[in-house]
Design a protein around this motif. Sequence first.
Motif, PDB file in Angstrom:
ATOM      1  N   GLU A  66     -15.685  -7.913  89.288  1.00 36.65           N
ATOM      2  CA  GLU A  66     -15.056  -8.699  90.354  1.00 36.65           C
ATOM      3  C   GLU A  66     -13.887  -9.511  89.801  1.00 36.65           C
ATOM      4  OE1 GLU A  66     -17.855 -11.072  92.580  1.00 36.65           O
ATOM      5  OE2 GLU A  66     -19.228  -9.378  92.767  1.00 36.65           O
ATOM      6  N   GLU A  67     -14.108 -10.123  88.647  1.00 36.65           N
ATOM      7  CA  GLU A  67     -13.050 -10.936  88.036  1.00 36.65           C
ATOM      8  C   GLU A  67     -11.881 -10.066  87.573  1.00 36.65           C
ATOM      9  OE1 GLU A  67     -12.963 -14.297  88.099  1.00 36.65           O
ATOM     10  OE2 GLU A  67     -14.825 -14.085  89.230  1.00 36.65           O
ATOM     11  N   PHE A  68     -12.192  -8.906  87.007  1.00 36.27           N
ATOM     12  CA  PHE A  68     -11.124  -8.006  86.561  1.00 36.27           C
ATOM     13  C   PHE A  68     -10.295  -7.521  87.735  1.00 36.27           C
ATOM     14  CE2 PHE A  68     -14.020  -6.748  82.790  1.00 36.27           C
ATOM     15  CZ  PHE A  68     -13.573  -7.832  82.054  1.00 36.27           C
ATOM     16  N   ARG A 107      -6.796  -5.962  86.568  1.00 33.80           N
ATOM     17  CA  ARG A 107      -7.032  -5.228  85.310  1.00 33.80           C
ATOM     18  C   ARG A 107      -7.881  -3.983  85.576  1.00 33.80           C
ATOM     19  NH1 ARG A 107      -6.352  -7.678  80.338  1.00 33.80           N
ATOM     20  NH2 ARG A 107      -6.541  -5.494  79.732  1.00 33.80           N
ATOM     21  N   GLU A 108      -7.272  -2.960  86.143  1.00 39.19           N
ATOM     22  CA  GLU A 108      -7.995  -1.732  86.478  1.00 39.19           C
ATOM     23  C   GLU A 108      -8.555  -1.038  85.248  1.00 39.19           C
ATOM     24  OE1 GLU A 108      -9.115  -0.349  89.371  1.00 39.19           O
ATOM     25  OE2 GLU A 108      -8.443  -2.252  90.190  1.00 39.19           O
ATOM     26  N   ASP A 109      -7.868  -1.166  84.107  1.00 38.06           N
ATOM     27  CA  ASP A 109      -8.370  -0.545  82.884  1.00 38.06           C
ATOM     28  C   ASP A 109      -9.734  -1.114  82.503  1.00 38.06           C
ATOM     29  OD1 ASP A 109      -7.023  -2.998  82.454  1.00 38.06           O
ATOM     30  OD2 ASP A 109      -6.756  -2.542  80.318  1.00 38.06           O
ATOM     31  N   LEU A 110      -9.878  -2.438  82.633  1.00 40.06           N
ATOM     32  CA  LEU A 110     -11.151  -3.079  82.307  1.00 40.06           C
ATOM     33  C   LEU A 110     -12.209  -2.796  83.366  1.00 40.06           C
ATOM     34  CD1 LEU A 110      -9.910  -6.496  80.883  1.00 40.06           C
ATOM     35  CD2 LEU A 110     -10.772  -4.527  79.624  1.00 40.06           C
ATOM     36  N   VAL A 111     -11.776  -2.651  84.620  1.00 40.16           N
ATOM     37  CA  VAL A 111     -12.712  -2.318  85.695  1.00 40.16           C
ATOM     38  C   VAL A 111     -13.361  -0.968  85.392  1.00 40.16           C
ATOM     39  CG1 VAL A 111     -12.906  -1.696  88.140  1.00 40.16           C
ATOM     40  CG2 VAL A 111     -11.555  -3.683  87.477  1.00 40.16           C
ATOM     41  N   GLU A 112     -12.549   0.008  85.029  1.00 42.77           N
ATOM     42  CA  GLU A 112     -13.062   1.348  84.737  1.00 42.77           C
ATOM     43  C   GLU A 112     -13.996   1.337  83.522  1.00 42.77           C
ATOM     44  OE1 GLU A 112      -9.806   4.107  84.373  1.00 42.77           O
ATOM     45  OE2 GLU A 112      -8.960   3.459  86.294  1.00 42.77           O
ATOM     46  N   LYS A 113     -13.598   0.622  82.479  1.00 42.84           N
ATOM     47  CA  LYS A 113     -14.413   0.553  81.255  1.00 42.84           C
ATOM     48  C   LYS A 113     -15.757  -0.107  81.556  1.00 42.84           C
ATOM     49  CE  LYS A 113     -14.231  -1.291  76.526  1.00 42.84           C
ATOM     50  NZ  LYS A 113     -15.407  -2.132  76.506  1.00 42.84           N
ATOM     51  N   THR A 114     -15.729  -1.199  82.310  1.00 38.01           N
ATOM     52  CA  THR A 114     -16.956  -1.921  82.634  1.00 38.01           C
ATOM     53  C   THR A 114     -17.848  -1.097  83.553  1.00 38.01           C
ATOM     54  OG1 THR A 114     -15.710  -3.983  82.389  1.00 38.01           O
ATOM     55  CG2 THR A 114     -17.853  -4.137  83.451  1.00 38.01           C
ATOM     56  N   GLN A 115     -17.250  -0.378  84.497  1.00 41.19           N
ATOM     57  CA  GLN A 115     -18.032   0.482  85.387  1.00 41.19           C
ATOM     58  C   GLN A 115     -18.699   1.601  84.585  1.00 41.19           C
ATOM     59  OE1 GLN A 115     -18.820   0.061  88.725  1.00 41.19           O
ATOM     60  NE2 GLN A 115     -20.237   1.703  88.197  1.00 41.19           N
ATOM     61  N   ALA A 116     -18.017   2.112  83.588  1.00 38.25           N
ATOM     62  CA  ALA A 116     -18.604   3.144  82.726  1.00 38.25           C
ATOM     63  C   ALA A 116     -19.818   2.585  81.981  1.00 38.25           C
ATOM     64  CB  ALA A 116     -17.565   3.669  81.748  1.00 38.25           C
ATOM     65  N   GLU A 117     -19.754   1.325  81.559  1.00 31.74           N
ATOM     66  CA  GLU A 117     -20.885   0.686  80.889  1.00 31.74           C
ATOM     67  C   GLU A 117     -22.071   0.570  81.847  1.00 31.74           C
ATOM     68  OE1 GLU A 117     -19.523  -3.043  79.318  1.00 31.74           O
ATOM     69  OE2 GLU A 117     -18.273  -2.089  77.796  1.00 31.74           O
TER      70      GLU A 117
END
Length: 148
Positions: free
Chosen positions: A65-67, A72-82
């Motif tokens: 939510e914060e990303f 910061r879509e790059d961090l959204v994708e990385k966090t969603q992958a986690e």
Amino acid sequence: MSLKEQLTADMKDAMKNKEKDRLAVIRMVRGAIRQQEIDGQKELGEDDVIAVISKEVKMRRDSIEEFKKGGREDLVEKTQAEIDVLMPYLPAQLSEDEVRELVKAAVEQTGAATPKDMGKVMGVLMPKVKGRADGKMVNTIVKSFLQN
């Protein structure tokens, strides 16, 4: 096979298959479990391990939510992958309709009528949904039931 054993086996698989991202997430959650055991000075049972994994997923959902707010879509994708790596270790998640049914039953059971009764409803409801539904969603549904 316990969840901790499953995590260890999956960690070994991730190492063999050179899946760096998956390996990092599994190591992180194993570290969080180990830290809980050290802090509590006892070995965690299945429910406790599920609670740790749920907490890790919740932290990542909050981060997403914060990303998104920060663009910061790059961090959204990385966090969603986690999150996608962690979800198979949790019990099957309840749908919104299933949560609504449980909330309805809990409201009837407690005789709750106003938002002041929310604590009673949550007390009955949370043991049933713990680890199986997002707490924010449960909270929102309970509020909507008690508004009417």
